[in-house]
Write an enzyme that holds these catalytic residues in place. Sequence first.
Site, mmCIF file in Angstrom:
data_model
loop_
_atom_site.group_PDB
_atom_site.id
_atom_site.type_symbol
_atom_site.label_atom_id
_atom_site.label_comp_id
_atom_site.label_asym_id
_atom_site.label_seq_id
_atom_site.Cartn_x
_atom_site.Cartn_y
_atom_site.Cartn_z
ATOM 1 N N LYS A 13 0.832 -1.213 0.000
ATOM 2 C CA LYS A 13 0.000 0.000 0.000
ATOM 3 C C LYS A 13 0.868 1.266 0.000
ATOM 4 O O LYS A 13 0.646 2.180 -0.785
ATOM 5 C CB LYS A 13 -0.913 0.028 1.253
ATOM 6 C CG LYS A 13 -1.811 -1.199 1.375
ATOM 7 C CD LYS A 13 -2.671 -1.152 2.631
ATOM 8 C CE LYS A 13 -1.908 -1.265 3.946
ATOM 9 N NZ LYS A 13 -1.241 -2.562 4.156
ATOM 10 N N ARG A 88 -9.772 0.719 8.932
ATOM 11 C CA ARG A 88 -9.286 -0.625 9.259
ATOM 12 C C ARG A 88 -10.339 -1.487 9.897
ATOM 13 O O ARG A 88 -10.078 -2.634 10.219
ATOM 14 C CB ARG A 88 -8.164 -0.490 10.266
ATOM 15 C CG ARG A 88 -6.817 -0.376 9.566
ATOM 16 C CD ARG A 88 -5.845 -0.945 9.863
ATOM 17 N NE ARG A 88 -4.634 -1.470 9.884
ATOM 18 C CZ ARG A 88 -3.529 -0.991 9.389
ATOM 19 N NH1 ARG A 88 -3.499 0.116 8.744
ATOM 20 N NH2 ARG A 88 -2.430 -1.655 9.521
ATOM 21 N N ARG A 127 11.712 -5.890 4.462
ATOM 22 C CA ARG A 127 11.493 -4.437 4.449
ATOM 23 C C ARG A 127 12.500 -3.710 5.343
ATOM 24 O O ARG A 127 12.747 -4.095 6.469
ATOM 25 C CB ARG A 127 10.084 -4.096 4.931
ATOM 26 C CG ARG A 127 9.909 -2.589 5.107
ATOM 27 C CD ARG A 127 8.485 -2.143 5.233
ATOM 28 N NE ARG A 127 7.730 -2.898 6.198
ATOM 29 C CZ ARG A 127 6.412 -2.877 6.264
ATOM 30 N NH1 ARG A 127 5.715 -2.180 5.397
ATOM 31 N NH2 ARG A 127 5.790 -3.578 7.179
ATOM 32 N N ARG A 162 11.410 -2.035 10.930
ATOM 33 C CA ARG A 162 10.329 -1.575 11.804
ATOM 34 C C ARG A 162 10.161 -2.524 12.989
ATOM 35 O O ARG A 162 10.227 -3.733 12.816
ATOM 36 C CB ARG A 162 9.019 -1.521 11.004
ATOM 37 C CG ARG A 162 8.604 -0.133 10.664
ATOM 38 C CD ARG A 162 7.494 -0.073 9.659
ATOM 39 N NE ARG A 162 6.259 -0.741 10.055
ATOM 40 C CZ ARG A 162 5.158 -0.730 9.324
ATOM 41 N NH1 ARG A 162 5.133 -0.088 8.175
ATOM 42 N NH2 ARG A 162 4.074 -1.375 9.720
ATOM 43 N N ARG A 173 -0.606 -9.063 13.385
ATOM 44 C CA ARG A 173 -1.135 -8.053 12.456
ATOM 45 C C ARG A 173 -1.937 -8.718 11.332
ATOM 46 O O ARG A 173 -2.964 -8.207 10.899
ATOM 47 C CB ARG A 173 0.020 -7.229 11.860
ATOM 48 C CG ARG A 173 0.587 -6.222 12.865
ATOM 49 C CD ARG A 173 1.959 -5.720 12.448
ATOM 50 N NE ARG A 173 1.972 -5.036 11.185
ATOM 51 C CZ ARG A 173 3.045 -4.913 10.410
ATOM 52 N NH1 ARG A 173 4.204 -5.429 10.781
ATOM 53 N NH2 ARG A 173 2.975 -4.269 9.272
HETATM 54 P P1 AP5 Z 1 4.905 -1.632 1.828
HETATM 55 O O1 AP5 Z 1 4.561 -0.763 0.670
HETATM 56 O O2 AP5 Z 1 5.651 -1.034 2.963
HETATM 57 O O3 AP5 Z 1 3.578 -2.398 2.355
HETATM 58 P P2 AP5 Z 1 2.318 -1.859 3.130
HETATM 59 O O4 AP5 Z 1 1.122 -2.513 2.551
HETATM 60 O O5 AP5 Z 1 2.316 -0.357 3.189
HETATM 61 O O6 AP5 Z 1 2.614 -2.519 4.535
HETATM 62 P P3 AP5 Z 1 2.530 -2.028 6.033
HETATM 63 O O7 AP5 Z 1 3.169 -3.130 6.835
HETATM 64 O O8 AP5 Z 1 3.060 -0.637 6.205
HETATM 65 O O9 AP5 Z 1 1.016 -2.035 6.277
HETATM 66 P P4 AP5 Z 1 0.310 -2.189 7.596
HETATM 67 O O10 AP5 Z 1 -1.077 -1.954 7.148
HETATM 68 O O11 AP5 Z 1 0.529 -3.400 8.393
HETATM 69 O O12 AP5 Z 1 1.044 -1.099 8.513
HETATM 70 P P5 AP5 Z 1 0.643 0.388 8.924
HETATM 71 O O13 AP5 Z 1 1.878 1.175 8.890
HETATM 72 O O14 AP5 Z 1 -0.546 0.847 8.186
HETATM 73 O O15 AP5 Z 1 5.700 -2.895 1.247
HETATM 74 C C1 AP5 Z 1 6.225 -3.882 2.111
HETATM 75 C C2 AP5 Z 1 7.615 -4.319 1.604
HETATM 76 O O16 AP5 Z 1 7.441 -4.987 0.352
HETATM 77 C C3 AP5 Z 1 8.590 -3.158 1.343
HETATM 78 O O17 AP5 Z 1 9.895 -3.578 1.647
HETATM 79 C C4 AP5 Z 1 8.454 -2.899 -0.180
HETATM 80 O O18 AP5 Z 1 9.678 -2.397 -0.707
HETATM 81 C C5 AP5 Z 1 8.148 -4.301 -0.692
HETATM 82 N N1 AP5 Z 1 7.257 -4.323 -1.853
HETATM 83 C C6 AP5 Z 1 6.178 -3.548 -2.076
HETATM 84 N N2 AP5 Z 1 5.573 -3.874 -3.230
HETATM 85 C C7 AP5 Z 1 6.301 -4.914 -3.745
HETATM 86 C C8 AP5 Z 1 6.191 -5.690 -4.943
HETATM 87 N N3 AP5 Z 1 5.202 -5.485 -5.833
HETATM 88 N N4 AP5 Z 1 7.098 -6.673 -5.149
HETATM 89 C C9 AP5 Z 1 8.103 -6.898 -4.255
HETATM 90 N N5 AP5 Z 1 8.285 -6.179 -3.114
HETATM 91 C C10 AP5 Z 1 7.378 -5.196 -2.874
HETATM 92 O O19 AP5 Z 1 0.172 0.143 10.445
HETATM 93 C C11 AP5 Z 1 1.093 -0.185 11.467
HETATM 94 C C12 AP5 Z 1 0.333 -0.223 12.792
HETATM 95 O O20 AP5 Z 1 -0.236 1.080 13.084
HETATM 96 C C13 AP5 Z 1 -0.877 -1.181 12.840
HETATM 97 O O21 AP5 Z 1 -0.492 -2.507 13.159
HETATM 98 C C14 AP5 Z 1 -1.725 -0.524 13.926
HETATM 99 O O22 AP5 Z 1 -1.232 -0.815 15.220
HETATM 100 C C15 AP5 Z 1 -1.531 0.958 13.671
HETATM 101 N N6 AP5 Z 1 -2.534 1.519 12.737
HETATM 102 C C16 AP5 Z 1 -2.295 2.009 11.487
HETATM 103 N N7 AP5 Z 1 -3.443 2.437 10.942
HETATM 104 C C17 AP5 Z 1 -4.418 2.207 11.855
HETATM 105 C C18 AP5 Z 1 -5.830 2.420 11.853
HETATM 106 N N8 AP5 Z 1 -6.468 2.960 10.780
HETATM 107 N N9 AP5 Z 1 -6.528 2.051 12.948
HETATM 108 C C19 AP5 Z 1 -5.914 1.524 14.045
HETATM 109 N N10 AP5 Z 1 -4.572 1.272 14.096
HETATM 110 C C20 AP5 Z 1 -3.846 1.627 13.003
#
Ligand code: AP5
Length: 225
Positions: A13, A88, A127, A162, A173
């Site tokens: 994402k 979410r 990552r 991270r 997660r």
């Molecule tokens: P990346 O683009 O970083 O993936 P992502 O989908 O953004 O993954 P996240 O882990 O950031 O999502 P998440 O939803 O768990 O975490 P968030 O920060 O929102 O890609 C991942 C890796 O793959 C990278 O190394 C990239 O280079 C690689 N990659 C990407 N595309 C690729 C491809 N096509 N091919 C190969 N490699 C590729 O949330 C973290 C925490 O915050 C949550 O657990 C929660 O505690 C809290 N939180 C966040 N939002 C909320 C909410 N709305 N409500 C409540 N708690 C929340």
Amino acid sequence: MRIVLMGAPGAGKGTQAQRLIEHFKIPQISTGDLLRDAVARGTALGVKAKAAMDSGALVADEIVLGMIRERLAEPDTARGFILDGFPRNLAQAQALSSMLAGIGKPLDAVVLFEVDYDEIVRRISGRRSCAKCGRVFNIHTDSLGNPPRCDRCEDHPLLIQRRDDEEATVKRRLQVYEEQTRPLADHYSAQGLLRVVQADAPVDEVTSRLIGALEQLPAARRASR
Ligand code: AP5
């Protein structure tokens, strides 16, 4: 163009949101990034959010909704926005609909990235990010050296992993995603907003699938006029 990107942790994402910023010239709003920033700065909100984030659980809705309400009121969202990692759960989705209905600017689309479980685990384990410029990399696909360093910053700082990318937290997660977030796909499908993008492909290929899907929307045609 007002869109939501949803998908499992590590689905890509954040990576794709960066591409959309350039393509549509609209800002990314990542609740994960906003929360990590609050934790790093030690704000009251960050202190409250930290325990949930470290355990892989969701942060309380009232914290996240307050943050989103403030961010959506900023002027750079006038032409649209990319919501990354929000909503979410159903309560957040309903609160978002009411906020947007209140300003007469409903969502144009919700994109669901579909990626295999094994690939998710591989992406998350590889990552690494730069604490200085915020770019996200992957040791499996990018040439970063050993130890891996940022190739975008002049002083090439070491990349970091991270805290919540540790194996046990990732498992939690993924479970939270399946239980609370994935069901939103049905919610948005029933409203005719859902677009599914198969994201088990190289980054550039996923970007062209994503942009291809979004260019079909009436909002994209309006924006390009
Ligand atoms: P990346 O683009 O970083 O993936 P992502 O989908 O953004 O993954 P996240 O882990 O950031 O999502 P998440 O939803 O768990 O975490 P968030 O920060 O929102 O890609 C991942 C890796 O793959 C990278 O190394 C990239 O280079 C690689 N990659 C990407 N595309 C690729 C491809 N096509 N091919 C190969 N490699 C590729 O949330 C973290 C925490 O915050 C949550 O657990 C929660 O505690 C809290 N939180 C966040 N939002 C909320 C909410 N709305 N409500 C409540 N708690 C929340």
